[in-house]
Design an enzyme around this catalytic site. Structure first.
Site, PDB file in Angstrom:
ATOM      1  N   GLY A 543      65.811  70.361  59.987  1.00 33.41           N
ATOM      2  CA  GLY A 543      66.462  69.737  58.852  1.00 33.41           C
ATOM      3  C   GLY A 543      67.949  69.984  58.821  1.00 33.41           C
ATOM      4  N   ALA A 587      76.698  76.573  68.223  1.00 34.01           N
ATOM      5  CA  ALA A 587      77.602  77.248  69.159  1.00 34.01           C
ATOM      6  C   ALA A 587      76.962  77.318  70.541  1.00 34.01           C
ATOM      7  CB  ALA A 587      77.948  78.651  68.658  1.00 34.01           C
ATOM      8  N   ARG A 702      85.696  75.402  63.241  1.00 36.35           N
ATOM      9  CA  ARG A 702      85.685  73.947  63.139  1.00 36.35           C
ATOM     10  C   ARG A 702      84.278  73.460  62.776  1.00 36.35           C
ATOM     11  NH1 ARG A 702      87.684  71.285  68.345  1.00 36.35           N
ATOM     12  NH2 ARG A 702      89.717  71.166  67.362  1.00 36.35           N
ATOM     13  N   GLY A 777      74.742  77.995  59.168  1.00 34.31           N
ATOM     14  CA  GLY A 777      73.424  77.834  58.565  1.00 34.31           C
ATOM     15  C   GLY A 777      73.112  78.829  57.465  1.00 34.31           C
ATOM     16  N   GLU A 778      73.411  80.094  57.703  1.00 32.53           N
ATOM     17  CA  GLU A 778      73.001  81.125  56.759  1.00 32.53           C
ATOM     18  C   GLU A 778      74.142  81.601  55.868  1.00 32.53           C
ATOM     19  OE1 GLU A 778      69.879  83.726  59.176  1.00 32.53           O
ATOM     20  OE2 GLU A 778      71.363  82.745  60.407  1.00 32.53           O
TER      21      GLU A 778
HETATM   22 MO1  MOS Z   1      67.010  82.627  60.680  1.00 32.03          MO
HETATM   23  S1  MOS Z   1      66.379  83.921  59.228  1.00 32.03           S
HETATM   24  O1  MOS Z   1      67.723  83.574  61.837  1.00 32.03           O
HETATM   25  O2  MOS Z   1      65.893  81.498  61.134  1.00 32.03           O
END
Ligand code: MOS
Length: 811
Positions: A543, A587, A702, A777-778
C-alpha cells in the site's frame, strides 16, 4: 524552502494515472510452477472479467492501454522525481481486479480454521477431534499428532534470507507456550464448515505455572536486551551524577501497553504442494525470505518454494514469515490438497503479536539555559524467548540531542505469550513518546519554548560515535513547521485556552527514523525495442506505493515516460533479497536502479553499430535522453533505444544489477527527521481528547513521489494517533489471554477521529544516498504520539505518562 506535496488534482504538472491493463497477469514468464497448476480464478469475481493467471502471457509493459502523457507528457525524463504520480496499481484496485492472497482459488482447495489453546503454558493431554471429523464438510484436522515434521523457523537476522518471528517449533510436540497458540487446524470444503467444526474440538490440558503479568515477569528477573550482537547498554560519563547536579531536571516513568497489528487485510495464505514443490500466494512483506525459510523448515531446496505476493493490504512489520505460512504449508502437505488459510481478526491477535509492553525511564538534566548535561533512557520491555523483535525504545535517544553524559539501558522481561512482532517504527514509536514528552516537560520547567530547547541541543555530529550526519536539517524543518502551523499563537501556559467546554492546546515532538539500505538489493532490467522498460525485483507493495515511486526513478534515470516503465514485484523468483520493512525499500531499490541504468547504458553502447551517432562514446560520455542515449556534450549525437536495438537485431536486452553494500552507513550517521505538531481539544467535562490538527514537517531527503510519500506520512501520523489515544491489547493477567481480539474492542482511529493532516518537507536531497532519498515509511509514527500528549498537557495541565491517553485519565 518547503514543498507542498499535494498539488490540487487539477494541477497540470500532475501526471495522469497509469492504466496499464485490464487484468492482472503474473509477471513471471514461463516459470514452472504457475503453468502447471490449474488456477481457477478469483474468488468472488463472478460477473467481472475473470482473472487469469497467465504465466506465459505477455508482460504488461506491452499493454496497448498505456496512454499516460499522450499529447502532453514529457519524453525527456528530467523532472519525474517527486511528481505526484497516482498509484500505478490504482485502477486495478478500484476495479477489484487486484488479487490478494485469499482470492486465488485452486481446484480441490480446502479452507482452514484454527483452534487456539486456552492456557498459557503446559501440555495437551488429550485432543478429541471426533465431533469435528464427523461435522459436515470436514476433510482433515491437523495437530501435533499428525503434522509433518518441520524444523524451527529461522528468525529474522539469523541469516540474510531469514524472516521468522519466532524460533519455537510449531505443532511438533504437545507443548503449549502461550494462550492462543494454535493447537489444531480444521480443514473443510467451505470456510463456514471449517469454522463450525473448529468449535467442536475438545482439548484437555495439563496446565503449568506461567508468567502472564508484567510485574511477575520483572520479579522473575530481567536480562539486558541484545540487538544482533549488541547488548543494549551505553554509558558516556556519569549521567546519574550529572542529573543530580543539574540546575533543572525531569525524571519520569512512561508506559506503553501491548499493541496488536490491524492491517486492513488480515493475514492470508493460499498454499499448494506438487510433490516436493510448494507454491504459495501469501500476504507478506518478505517473499524471498519466506520461500527460503519454508525450504529450511520442510527440508527442501529454496528453488522448490515459490511465494507470490502481488498485492498486500498493509503489513507494518506484522507480515514477515510467520505461523500462517507454516500452518498453511503444513496443512496442505498433510491433506494433499490446496489450502486457503485466511486469518480471522481474532486469529491475527492470537498468532501474530505486535508491539511489546514497555516501562521506560527518561531523565534529563540541564542548565538554566536548557543545555542538556545528562540524558538517561532506560527501562524494560516484555519479550518472549526465541524472538528476534525487541521493542528497542532507546533508539531515538542515541542520536537526538547533544549531551555531555548519556546512559542507555534496555532490559527484557520474559512472558509466556505470543511472540511480539515488529510493529511500525518498532521501539522508536514508543521510545520517542517517552523522550519527546520528557523534553517537553523540561521545557515547561525551564520556561523555554520546546522548539527552542530542542534547537539549543541540536548535535553537530552523532552524539554516540562522532560520525558526521549525512544530511540533517531538522532545525529548518522546525522553523518551517512552526511557521505553517501557527506555533507563535500557542499560549505556553497550560489550561489557558478554552472554547466553551473545550480546552485547547498545541504540542510538538521530534521524529527520528534511522536510515538503512539492504546490501542484498538486486533487480533485473529488460529494455525492449518498443522502448519499454520492465524492472523485476522481489520487493513489496503493501500500500506504500513502492512500484509507483520506483517507476518515477526509472523514468528519470532512463529518460522514459512513466507509462513506458513497468515495475514488477512480489515474487520470490525475482532478483533481490529485500523485505518490505524498515523504511528502506525505496533506497534499496533505487540503489539497484542506479546500478541498472549504468548496466543498461553499457550494454547499449556495446551494441551500437559503427555508423551510429554514438559510436566511439563511453558510458561516461553519454546520458539517457528522450528514450535513447545522447552524447552528454552534444545532445544532437543521439540514438533512440529502439534504433539501437533494431540495428542490433534484438527485441530486448536484459541486465541484472545490484545496489551494493550500503557503504554510506559506515561513514555517516543517517536518519530521517520530522518536526511534528499537534493541536488538540479536550472536553473539560468528559475528558474526551480530540486531535483537531496535525502537521508533519519532514526532513527525509529527496521525495521520489510526492503523492505516495505524503500518504505514507499521513498513515504514520494516524497510527501515532492510535498509539497516543486508543490502542491497547488487554491481557487477562491471570491466564495470559488476550481479551479484546477484535476491532470492536481494540480501538484504532476511525475516519471521524482523524483531522486534516498537513505534510511538508524540506526537500533537501541527501548527498550520500542513491538519488538523495532517505526513509519515509515509519517516520510519521515517531514523535507524533508525544506531540499529541504534549498538546494535551498544554490544553489541560495534566501530564499523562501511560498510553493510551484515554478520557478517564483526563477527567
Ligand atoms: Mo516495519 S515494523 O520494519 O515493517
Amino acid at each position: 524552502m518547503t514543498n507542498d506535496p499535494m498539488p490540487e488534482a487539477t494541477d497540470d504538472t500532475a501526471p495522469e494515472a497509469l492504466d496499464r491493463s485490464q487484468e492482472w497477469a503474473s509477471p513471471r514468464r514461463g516459470g514452472p510452477a504457475l503453468t502447471r497448476r490449474k488456477v481457477l480464478g478469483l474468488a468472488g469475481m463472478a460477473g467481472t472479467s475473470a482473472l487469469v493467471v497467465a504465466a506465459s502471457g505477455p508482460p504488461g509493459s506491452a499493454s496497448p492501454s498505456m496512454r499516460l502523457g499522450a499529447g502532453r507528457g514529457r519524453e525527456g525524463g528530467q523532472g519525474w522525481i517527486g511528481k505526484p504520480l497516482p498509484r500505478v496499481d490504482g485502477p486495478l484496485k478500484v476495479r477489484g481486479a487486484a488479487p490478494y492472497a485469499a482470492e486465488f482459488t485452486y481446484e480441490g482447495m480446502v479452507y482452514a480454521a484454527l483452534v487456539f489453546s486456552t492456557i498459557a503454558k503446559g501440555r495437551i493431554a488429550e485432543l478429541d477431534t471426533g465431533a469435528t471429523e464427523a461435522a459436515p464438510g470436514v476433510v482433515f484436522v491437523l495437530s501435533h499428532l499428525n503434522a509433518p515434521r518441520m524444523g524451527p523457523m529461522v528468525a529474522f537476522g539469523d541469516h540474510e534470507k531469514a524472516a521468522g518471528n519466532d524460533r519455537r517449533p510449531t505443532m511438533q510436540d504437545d507443548r503449549v507456550r502461550w494462550n492462543g497458540q494454535p493447537v489444531a487446524v480444521v480443514l473443510a470444503d467451505t470456510q463456514e464448515e471449517a469454522d463450525h467444526a473448529a468449535s467442536l474440538v475438545r482439548v484437555v490440558y495439563e496446565a503449568e505455572p506461567a508468567t502472564t503479568s508484567f510485574a511477575q515477569a520483572v520479579a522473575n528477573g530481567t536480562e539486558t536486551a541484545v540487538l544482533g550482537d549488541w547488548p543494549v547498554h551505553v554509558e558516556i560519563g556519569d549521567a546519574e551524577a550529572a542529573l543530580s547536579a543539574a540546575q533543572a531536571s525531569v525524571d519520569a516513568i512512561y508506559r506503553s501497553p501491548h499493541q496488536n497489528h490491524n492491517a486492513i487485510e488480515p493475514h492470508a495464505v493460499t498454499a499448494v504442494w506438487d510433490g516436493d514443490e510448494l507454491e504459495m500466494y501469501d500476504s507478506t512483506q518478505s517473499v524471498v525470505h519466506n520461500a527460503w525459510t519454508l525450504a529450511q523448515m520442510f527440508g527442501i531446496e529454496e528453488e522448490q518454494v515459490h511465494v507470490v505476493s502481488p498485492f498486500v493490504g498493509g503489513s507494518f512489520g506484522g507480515k514477515f514469515m510467520g505461523l500462517p505460512e507454516v500452518l498453511a504449508a503444513a496443512a496442505a502437505r498433510a491433506v494433499g490438497r490446496p489450502v486457503r488459510m485466511a486469518l480471522s481478526r481474532e486469529a491475527v491477535y492470537r498468532l501474530v503479536g505486535g508491539r511489546a509492553l514497555t516501562e521506560q525511564r527518561v531523565a534529563i538534566g540541564a542548565d538554566r539555559n536548557g543545555r542538556i548535561d545528562a540524558l538517561i533512557h532506560t527501562g524494560t520491555s516484555t519479550h518472549t524467548p526465541h524472538n528476534p523483535h525487541p521493542e528497542a525504545f532507546v533508539f531515538p535517544t542515541l542520536t537526538s540531542y547533544a549531551t555531555r553524559t548519556l546512559k542507555i539501558d534496555l532490559q527484557w522481561a520474559y512472558l509466556d505469550m505470543v511472540s511480539n512482532h515488529s510493529m511500525r517504527a518498532p521501539g522508536e514509536a514508543v521510545g520517542s513518546f517517552a523522550l519527546e514528552s520528557a523534553i517537553d516537560e523540561l521545557a515547561h520547567e525551564l520556561k523555554i519554548d520546546p522548539i527552542e530547547l530542542r534547537i539549543r541541543n541540536e548535535p553537530a555530529v552523532d552524539p554516540l560515535d562522532g560520525r558526521p550526519f549525512s544530511s540533517r536539517n531538522i532545525v529548518q524543518a522546525w522553523h518551517a513547521g512552526a511557521e505553517r502551523f501557527g506555533w507563535a499563537r500557542r499560549n505556553p501556559t497550560p489550561r489557558a485556552v478554552r472554547h466553551g467546554d473545550w480546552l485547547v492546546g498545541m504540542g510538538c515532538g521530534t521524529a527520528t527514523h534511522h536510515y538503512s539500505r539492504e546490501p542484498t538489493g538486486r533487480a533485473r532490467f529488460t529494455l525492449t525495442r518498443e522502448a519499454t522498460l520492465a524492472v523485476d525485483v522481489a520487493a513489496h507493495d503493501a500500500g506504500m506505493g513502492t512500484a509507483t515511486a520506483v517507476t518515477l526513478v526509472v523514468a528519470e534515470l532512463l529518460a522514459l515516460r512513466p507509462d513506458r516503465v513497468e515495475v514488477r514485484i512480489g515474487d520470490s523468483t525475482m532478483p533481490g533479497v529485500i523485505a518490505g520493512n524498515g523504511s528502506q525499500q525505496i533506497a534499496t531499490v533505487t540503489g539497484t536502479v542506479v546500478a541498472g541504468k549504468a548496466a543498461v547504458v553499457a550494454e547499449l553502447l556495446r551494441l551500437v553499430r559503427p555508423g551510429s551517432p554514438l559510436a566511439g562514446l563511453t558510458s561516461e560520455q553519454v546520458t539517457p535522453h528522450e528514450a535513447g542515449l545522447s552524447a552528454t556534450e552534444d545532445r544532437a549525437r543521439y540514438e533512440s533505444y529502439a534504433s539501437i536495438l533494431g540495428h542490433a537485431g534484438l527485441s530486448e536486452v536484459t541486465v541484472d544489477a545490484s545496489g551494493g553494500e550500503p557503504v554510506e552507513l559506515a561513514r555517516y550517521s543517517m536518519a530521517s527527521y520530522g518536526a511534528m505538531f499537534a493541536e488538540v481539544r479536550v472536553n473539560a467535562v468528559t475528558g474526551e481528547p480530540r486531535v483537531t490538527r496535525l502537521l508533519g514537517s519532514m526532513d527525509c531527503g529527496r521525495v521520489m513521489n510526492a503523492r505516495t510519500a505524503a500518504s505514507q506520512f499521513r498513515g504514520g501520523m494516524v497510527m501515532a494517533m492510535g498509539l497516543a489515544l486508543n490502542e491497547a491489547t488487554h491481557y487477562d493477567e491471570r491466564n495470559g489471554r488476550i481479551m479484546n481480539p477484535s476491532l470492536s474492542e481494540y480501538h484504532i482511529p476511525v475516519h471521524l477521529d482523524v483531522p486534516e493532516i498537513d505534510v511538508i518537507w524540506t526537500g533537501v536531497p541527501d548527498p550520500h544516498t542513491p538519488m538523495g532519498g532517505r526513509g519515509i515509511g515509519e517516520l510519521g509514527v515517531n514523535g507524533t504520539g508525544a506531540a499529541i500528549a504534549n498538546a494535551i498537557f498544554n490544553a489541560t495541565g495534566t501530564r499523562v505518562h501511560d498510553l493510551p491517553i484515554t478520557l478517564d485519565k483526563l477527567m
